[in-house]
Design a protein around this motif. Structure first.
Motif, PDB file in Angstrom:
ATOM      1  N   ILE A  13       0.809  -1.229   0.000  1.00  0.00           N
ATOM      2  CA  ILE A  13       0.000   0.000   0.000  1.00  0.00           C
ATOM      3  C   ILE A  13       0.840   1.276   0.000  1.00  0.00           C
ATOM      4  CG2 ILE A  13      -1.612   1.356   1.407  1.00  0.00           C
ATOM      5  CD1 ILE A  13      -3.264  -0.970   1.844  1.00  0.00           C
ATOM      6  N   ASP A  14       1.971   1.260   0.713  1.00  0.00           N
ATOM      7  CA  ASP A  14       2.807   2.472   0.731  1.00  0.00           C
ATOM      8  C   ASP A  14       3.301   2.790  -0.690  1.00  0.00           C
ATOM      9  OD1 ASP A  14       4.129  -0.008   1.117  1.00  0.00           O
ATOM     10  OD2 ASP A  14       5.983   1.008   1.658  1.00  0.00           O
ATOM     11  N   LEU A  15       3.661   1.744  -1.429  1.00  0.00           N
ATOM     12  CA  LEU A  15       4.129   1.972  -2.806  1.00  0.00           C
ATOM     13  C   LEU A  15       2.961   2.326  -3.731  1.00  0.00           C
ATOM     14  CD1 LEU A  15       6.828  -0.816  -3.265  1.00  0.00           C
ATOM     15  CD2 LEU A  15       7.074   1.504  -2.378  1.00  0.00           C
ATOM     16  N   LEU A  16       1.786   1.853  -3.371  1.00  0.00           N
ATOM     17  CA  LEU A  16       0.584   2.165  -4.157  1.00  0.00           C
ATOM     18  C   LEU A  16       0.343   3.676  -4.179  1.00  0.00           C
ATOM     19  CD1 LEU A  16      -2.118   1.328  -5.559  1.00  0.00           C
ATOM     20  CD2 LEU A  16      -3.100   1.098  -3.265  1.00  0.00           C
ATOM     21  N   ALA A  17       0.561   4.302  -3.035  1.00  0.00           N
ATOM     22  CA  ALA A  17       0.361   5.757  -2.966  1.00  0.00           C
ATOM     23  C   ALA A  17       1.323   6.457  -3.937  1.00  0.00           C
ATOM     24  CB  ALA A  17       0.583   6.243  -1.536  1.00  0.00           C
ATOM     25  N   ASN A  18       2.581   6.009  -3.948  1.00  0.00           N
ATOM     26  CA  ASN A  18       3.546   6.616  -4.883  1.00  0.00           C
ATOM     27  C   ASN A  18       3.168   6.344  -6.325  1.00  0.00           C
ATOM     28  OD1 ASN A  18       5.025   7.325  -2.684  1.00  0.00           O
ATOM     29  ND2 ASN A  18       6.455   5.596  -2.835  1.00  0.00           N
ATOM     30  N   GLU A  19       2.732   5.114  -6.571  1.00  0.00           N
ATOM     31  CA  GLU A  19       2.367   4.734  -7.938  1.00  0.00           C
ATOM     32  C   GLU A  19       1.200   5.598  -8.426  1.00  0.00           C
ATOM     33  OE1 GLU A  19       4.025   2.878  -9.870  1.00  0.00           O
ATOM     34  OE2 GLU A  19       2.644   2.513 -11.532  1.00  0.00           O
ATOM     35  N   ALA A  20       0.241   5.826  -7.551  1.00  0.00           N
ATOM     36  CA  ALA A  20      -0.913   6.655  -7.937  1.00  0.00           C
ATOM     37  C   ALA A  20      -0.436   8.054  -8.335  1.00  0.00           C
ATOM     38  CB  ALA A  20      -1.911   6.724  -6.783  1.00  0.00           C
ATOM     39  N   LYS A  21       0.518   8.579  -7.590  1.00  0.00           N
ATOM     40  CA  LYS A  21       1.030   9.924  -7.928  1.00  0.00           C
ATOM     41  C   LYS A  21       1.762   9.913  -9.269  1.00  0.00           C
ATOM     42  CE  LYS A  21       1.465  11.398  -3.146  1.00  0.00           C
ATOM     43  NZ  LYS A  21       2.356  11.368  -1.991  1.00  0.00           N
ATOM     44  N   LEU A  76      -7.720  -5.351   2.917  1.00  0.00           N
ATOM     45  CA  LEU A  76      -6.683  -4.789   2.039  1.00  0.00           C
ATOM     46  C   LEU A  76      -7.297  -3.930   0.916  1.00  0.00           C
ATOM     47  CD1 LEU A  76      -3.697  -4.596   1.316  1.00  0.00           C
ATOM     48  CD2 LEU A  76      -3.886  -6.824   0.164  1.00  0.00           C
ATOM     49  N   MET A  77      -8.393  -4.366   0.337  1.00  0.00           N
ATOM     50  CA  MET A  77      -9.030  -3.575  -0.724  1.00  0.00           C
ATOM     51  C   MET A  77      -9.508  -2.231  -0.177  1.00  0.00           C
ATOM     52  SD  MET A  77      -9.975  -3.091  -3.816  1.00  0.00           S
ATOM     53  CE  MET A  77     -10.291  -4.464  -4.931  1.00  0.00           C
ATOM     54  N   GLN A  78     -10.190  -2.276   0.956  1.00  0.00           N
ATOM     55  CA  GLN A  78     -10.739  -1.046   1.514  1.00  0.00           C
ATOM     56  C   GLN A  78      -9.611  -0.070   1.870  1.00  0.00           C
ATOM     57  OE1 GLN A  78     -11.706  -4.141   2.068  1.00  0.00           O
ATOM     58  NE2 GLN A  78     -13.943  -4.211   1.875  1.00  0.00           N
ATOM     59  N   ARG A  79      -8.519  -0.581   2.431  1.00  0.00           N
ATOM     60  CA  ARG A  79      -7.381   0.296   2.764  1.00  0.00           C
ATOM     61  C   ARG A  79      -6.706   0.821   1.489  1.00  0.00           C
ATOM     62  NH1 ARG A  79      -3.658  -3.167   5.378  1.00  0.00           N
ATOM     63  NH2 ARG A  79      -5.134  -4.872   5.255  1.00  0.00           N
ATOM     64  N   SER A  80      -6.691  -0.016   0.448  1.00  0.00           N
ATOM     65  CA  SER A  80      -6.060   0.413  -0.813  1.00  0.00           C
ATOM     66  C   SER A  80      -6.842   1.562  -1.448  1.00  0.00           C
ATOM     67  CB  SER A  80      -5.994  -0.755  -1.797  1.00  0.00           C
ATOM     68  OG  SER A  80      -5.237  -1.802  -1.263  1.00  0.00           O
ATOM     69  N   ILE A  81      -8.161   1.443  -1.422  1.00  0.00           N
ATOM     70  CA  ILE A  81      -9.000   2.509  -1.982  1.00  0.00           C
ATOM     71  C   ILE A  81      -8.681   3.820  -1.273  1.00  0.00           C
ATOM     72  CG2 ILE A  81     -11.386   3.346  -2.225  1.00  0.00           C
ATOM     73  CD1 ILE A  81     -12.219   0.279  -2.159  1.00  0.00           C
ATOM     74  N   LYS A  82      -8.641   3.752   0.063  1.00  0.00           N
ATOM     75  CA  LYS A  82      -8.382   4.971   0.843  1.00  0.00           C
ATOM     76  C   LYS A  82      -6.993   5.524   0.551  1.00  0.00           C
ATOM     77  CE  LYS A  82     -11.497   3.630   4.512  1.00  0.00           C
ATOM     78  NZ  LYS A  82     -11.613   2.914   5.780  1.00  0.00           N
ATOM     79  N   LYS A 130      -7.051   7.364  -2.778  1.00  0.00           N
ATOM     80  CA  LYS A 130      -7.815   8.613  -2.653  1.00  0.00           C
ATOM     81  C   LYS A 130      -7.059   9.642  -1.814  1.00  0.00           C
ATOM     82  CE  LYS A 130     -11.604   8.364  -5.017  1.00  0.00           C
ATOM     83  NZ  LYS A 130     -11.800   9.330  -6.113  1.00  0.00           N
ATOM     84  N   HIS A 131      -6.322   9.165  -0.824  1.00  0.00           N
ATOM     85  CA  HIS A 131      -5.537  10.065   0.020  1.00  0.00           C
ATOM     86  C   HIS A 131      -4.373  10.656  -0.780  1.00  0.00           C
ATOM     87  CE1 HIS A 131      -3.946  11.717   3.737  1.00  0.00           C
ATOM     88  NE2 HIS A 131      -2.753  11.249   3.388  1.00  0.00           N
ATOM     89  N   ALA A 132      -3.724   9.790  -1.569  1.00  0.00           N
ATOM     90  CA  ALA A 132      -2.544  10.242  -2.344  1.00  0.00           C
ATOM     91  C   ALA A 132      -2.964  11.159  -3.490  1.00  0.00           C
ATOM     92  CB  ALA A 132      -1.782   9.029  -2.873  1.00  0.00           C
ATOM     93  N   VAL A 133      -4.021  10.784  -4.182  1.00  0.00           N
ATOM     94  CA  VAL A 133      -4.478  11.552  -5.356  1.00  0.00           C
ATOM     95  C   VAL A 133      -6.014  11.622  -5.311  1.00  0.00           C
ATOM     96  CG1 VAL A 133      -4.409  11.758  -7.877  1.00  0.00           C
ATOM     97  CG2 VAL A 133      -2.547  10.566  -6.696  1.00  0.00           C
TER      98      VAL A 133
END
Ligand code: PBG
Length: 322
Positions: A55-63, A97-103, A106-109
Motif C-alpha cells: 500500500i505504501d508503494l501504491l500511494a507513490n504509484e498513484a502519484k 486490504l481492498m478497503q485500505r487500498s482505496i483509501k 484517494k488520500h494520495a491523489v
C-alpha cells in the motif's frame, strides 16, 4: 476514372491527417495488484515488468500515474491464504486490504478515478467467483455477497465498482444495494461479456486465484458465442450498468464491435494478462518489436469499438504516444 488510394498513405503527414483511430492517454485504465506489507514489490513471473505492490508503494504509484496523465485505476488485491473462505468473508472487512487500498489512492491523489474488482475469487478458498455448494457455484447467495462487497468498496471511497464474476442478476442487486446505502454516485462497470478464457492464466498467478477444482465455464461465457454477448450486455444496461465491458479483448474484437454497435453506454475492453504475456514473451525472444506491438494492439482494440481500455501497457502507451 483513376482511383489512387495510395495518395492518402504517401507521407507521415497525410497518414496522420486521415487516421481514423487515435489513441489517447485518456483511454486507459490501469490495473494494479496490491499486497500486504511495507515497501514490497514483487515481479509477477508470468507478467514480466508488472508487479504486486504494497500500500505504501501504491500511494507513490498513484502519484506517478496521475503525473503521466493516467487518471483511472482498477484495483485488485491478493488475499492471504489464511483469510480465504468459501463465502469471501474477508472481502467485506471494512479494514481489509481492498478497503485500505482505496483509501490510500484517494488520500494520495484525491481526483484519481478508483475502480475496484468485485468478485469472490481472490477471497475464495476454492478460487471460484462464487460460493460453492456441493461442487456447484451458487448464484443468488453469491450475488448477495457481491452487493455487500460493492457497498463496502463504495463506503471506502471507490468511484466505480467493477463486478467481474458473471453471476446472473448481480448488476440489479448491486445497484439496489448502493441506492439503499445512499451511495447514489457510485458507478458500475459491468464485466458483461466475459468469456471463459485460457488467457487469464498469468492474472491467476498474480493473485494466486486459480480455481481449485473444475473451471469457470458454468458462469463465464463460451467463446463460441456471439449473440449471448449481446444478451448479457443488454441485460446489464437494463439493470443499471454505467459502463459495459468485453473481456478478453484481442480474440474478441468482433464482440467489441458488436457490443459497441448496440450499446448506449460506454464500452470498455480488457487487454488481459495473457495478451500482455504473449507480447512480452515474443519480444523477449526478439521475434516482435514490443513497442510497435503495444501500439498496434491498443489501436486495434479502440478501432474495434472500445471507448476505454484496461491494460497493463498503459504506462508504456503513454510513453510511446509521447
Ligand atoms: C476474476 C478476474 C479475472 C480477471 C479479472 N478479474 C480472472 C478470472 O476470471 O479468472 C482477469 C484479468 C486478466 O487476465 O488480466 N474475477
Amino acid at each position: 476514372m483513376y482511383r489512387r488510394n495510395r495518395i492518402l498513405r504517401q507521407s507521415a503527414a497525410i497518414r496522420s491527417l486521415v487516421a481514423e483511430t487515435k489513441l489517447s492517454t485518456d483511454d486507459f485504465i490501469v490495473p494494479l495488484f496490491i499486497i500486504e506489507g511495507n515497501n514490497e514489490r514483487q515481479e509477477i513471473s508470468s507478467m514480466p515488468g508488472y508487479y504486486r505492490i504494497s500500500i505504501d508503494l501504491l500511494a507513490n504509484e498513484a502519484k506517478t500515474l496521475w503525473a503521466m496523465g493516467l487518471k483511472s485505476v482498477l484495483l485488485f488485491i491478493k488475499c492471504a491464504d489464511d483469510k480465504k473462505d468459501n463465502k469471501g468473508t474477508e472481502a467485506l472487512n471494512p479494514d481489509g486490504l481492498m478497503q485500505r487500498s482505496i483509501k490510500a489512492v484517494k488520500h494520495a491523489v484525491p481526483d484519481m478515478l478508483v475502480m475496484t474488482d468485485v468478485a469472490l475469487d481472490p477471497f475464495s478458498s476454492y478460487g471460484h467467483d462464487g460460493i460453492v455448494e456441493d461442487g456447484q457455484i451458487v448464484n443468488d447467495a453469491t450475488v448477495e455477497v457481491l452487493a455487500a462487497m460493492s457497498v463496502s468498496h463504495a463506503a471506502a471511497g471507490a468511484d466505480i465498482v467493477a463486478p467481474s464474476d458473471m453471476m446472473d442478476g448481480r448488476i440489479a442487486a448491486i445497484r439496489e444495494a448502493l441506492e439503499d446505502s445512499n451511495f447514489k454516485q457510485t458507478g458500475i462497470m459491468a464485466y458483461s461479456a466475459k468469456y471463459a478464457s485460457c488467457f487469464y492464466g498469468p492474472f491467476r498467478d498474480a493473485l494466486d486465484s486459480a480455481p481449485g477444482f473444475g473451471d469457470k465455464k458454468t458462469y463465464q461465457m463460451d467463446y463460441a458465442n456471439r449473440l449471448e454477448a449481446i444478451k448479457e450486455v443488454r441485460m446489464d444496461i437494463e439493470e443499471g450498468a454505467d459502463i459495459v465491458m468485453v473481456k478478453p479483448a484481442l480474440a474478441y474484437l468482433d464482440i467489441i464491435r458488436e457490443v459497441k454497435n448496440i450499446s448506449d453506454v460506454p464500452v470498455s475492453a480488457y487487454n488481459i494478462s495473457g495478451e500482455y504475456a504473449m507480447i512480452k514473451a515474443a519480444a523477449k525472444m526478439g521475434w516482435i518489436d514490443e513497442d510497435k506491438a503495444i501500439l498496434e494492439t491498443l489501436t486495434a482494440i479502440k478501432r474495434a469499438g472500445a471507448d476505454m481500455i484496461a491494460t497493463y501497457f498503459a504506462k508504456d502507451a503513454v510513453r510511446l504516444l509521447g
